[in-house]
Scaffold this motif. Sequence first.
Motif, PDB file in Angstrom:
ATOM      1  N   ILE A   1       0.839  -1.200   0.000  1.00 49.96           N
ATOM      2  CA  ILE A   1       0.000   0.000   0.000  1.00 49.96           C
ATOM      3  C   ILE A   1       0.874   1.251   0.000  1.00 49.96           C
ATOM      4  N   PHE A   2       1.951   1.254   0.763  1.00 44.31           N
ATOM      5  CA  PHE A   2       2.875   2.387   0.764  1.00 44.31           C
ATOM      6  C   PHE A   2       3.393   2.661  -0.648  1.00 44.31           C
ATOM      7  N   LEU A   3       3.824   1.612  -1.337  1.00 42.89           N
ATOM      8  CA  LEU A   3       4.362   1.798  -2.681  1.00 42.89           C
ATOM      9  C   LEU A   3       3.275   2.245  -3.660  1.00 42.89           C
TER      10      LEU A   3
ATOM     11  N   HIS B   1       2.532   5.837  -3.497  1.00 41.60           N
ATOM     12  CA  HIS B   1       3.583   6.657  -4.109  1.00 41.60           C
ATOM     13  C   HIS B   1       3.677   6.404  -5.609  1.00 41.60           C
ATOM     14  N   GLY B   2       2.571   5.975  -6.188  1.00 45.01           N
ATOM     15  CA  GLY B   2       2.435   5.998  -7.634  1.00 45.01           C
ATOM     16  C   GLY B   2       2.853   4.751  -8.368  1.00 45.01           C
ATOM     17  N   MET B   3       3.135   3.666  -7.650  1.00 47.01           N
ATOM     18  CA  MET B   3       3.559   2.442  -8.315  1.00 47.01           C
ATOM     19  C   MET B   3       2.379   1.494  -8.524  1.00 47.01           C
ATOM     20  N   ARG B   4       2.525   0.635  -9.520  1.00 53.04           N
ATOM     21  CA  ARG B   4       1.490  -0.358  -9.834  1.00 53.04           C
ATOM     22  C   ARG B   4       1.891  -1.660  -9.147  1.00 53.04           C
ATOM     23  N   VAL B   5       1.185  -2.005  -8.095  1.00 46.37           N
ATOM     24  CA  VAL B   5       1.666  -3.034  -7.168  1.00 46.37           C
ATOM     25  C   VAL B   5       0.757  -4.255  -7.181  1.00 46.37           C
TER      26      VAL B   5
ATOM     27  N   LYS C   1      -7.170  -9.006   5.015  1.00 44.72           N
ATOM     28  CA  LYS C   1      -6.836  -7.824   5.808  1.00 44.72           C
ATOM     29  C   LYS C   1      -6.124  -6.782   4.958  1.00 44.72           C
ATOM     30  N   ALA C   2      -5.307  -7.241   4.013  1.00 39.69           N
ATOM     31  CA  ALA C   2      -4.630  -6.313   3.108  1.00 39.69           C
ATOM     32  C   ALA C   2      -5.648  -5.562   2.244  1.00 39.69           C
ATOM     33  N   ARG C   3      -6.628  -6.253   1.743  1.00 46.48           N
ATOM     34  CA  ARG C   3      -7.640  -5.593   0.913  1.00 46.48           C
ATOM     35  C   ARG C   3      -8.439  -4.589   1.734  1.00 46.48           C
TER      36      ARG C   3
ATOM     37  N   GLU D   1      -4.850   1.410  -4.793  1.00 43.60           N
ATOM     38  CA  GLU D   1      -5.125   0.381  -5.792  1.00 43.60           C
ATOM     39  C   GLU D   1      -3.985  -0.626  -5.804  1.00 43.60           C
ATOM     40  N   VAL D   2      -4.238  -1.801  -5.255  1.00 41.65           N
ATOM     41  CA  VAL D   2      -3.267  -2.889  -5.227  1.00 41.65           C
ATOM     42  C   VAL D   2      -3.987  -4.178  -5.615  1.00 41.65           C
TER      43      VAL D   2
END
Length: 206
Positions: A62-64, A67-71, A83-85, A94-95
């Motif tokens: 989520i941090f990445l 900061h604009g990355m597609r993770v 829990k992550a969702r 958006e991950v």
Amino acid sequence: MQAFTDRWVDGFSQLYDNDDLAKISWVTTSVSPALQELVINGTLAPGSRVVDLACGPGVHAIFLAKHGMRVTGIDRSTTALAKARELAGFYAAEVDFLEGDILDTPLPDGCADVVHDSFVFHNVRPEAREAYLDEAARLLAPGGLMVIVGFSDRMSPGSGPIRLTSDDLLEHALPRFRVEELRRFRNLPTAKRPDQWHWLAVLRRR
């Protein structure tokens, strides 16, 4: 092949199912200062395609993403991914979170610019390290980066993950990667481990 050490499988793999996140020692509300530095200095740039291996409840993914990355986050625990969702929804991040084995992820070759490993490699059994790094290299596009953060051999002795030497990190990495950066750093203190010495390895796929 089983990726993780017996200690992890026998003692820790069920924690996401059985414990609240607040009781799990490695789950914090922050990412390491080393990872923050890589974002600040542009090593990890907006727009990069990132695969976060064994992402757990998604804090680093989520941090990445914020900061604009597609993770894409990969984990074998359905509970951790749920829990992550939930956490990603809270932060409007958006991950893509997928269930999978870190030795055989459900992703295509060359799909990532960055493979991120936060406190994973130090739980991988020595005989599985080569397979793990093979899978990371498969995921990376040529010239892509693998980022590893893990316990160093300067950590105080005790239970938990393997204390890694530089040889542990590089033995199987060098045929697949060039070393961009390898250093120890002091990470954020915790109640159980107030003096934390960790590795940062930044490896570029050959």
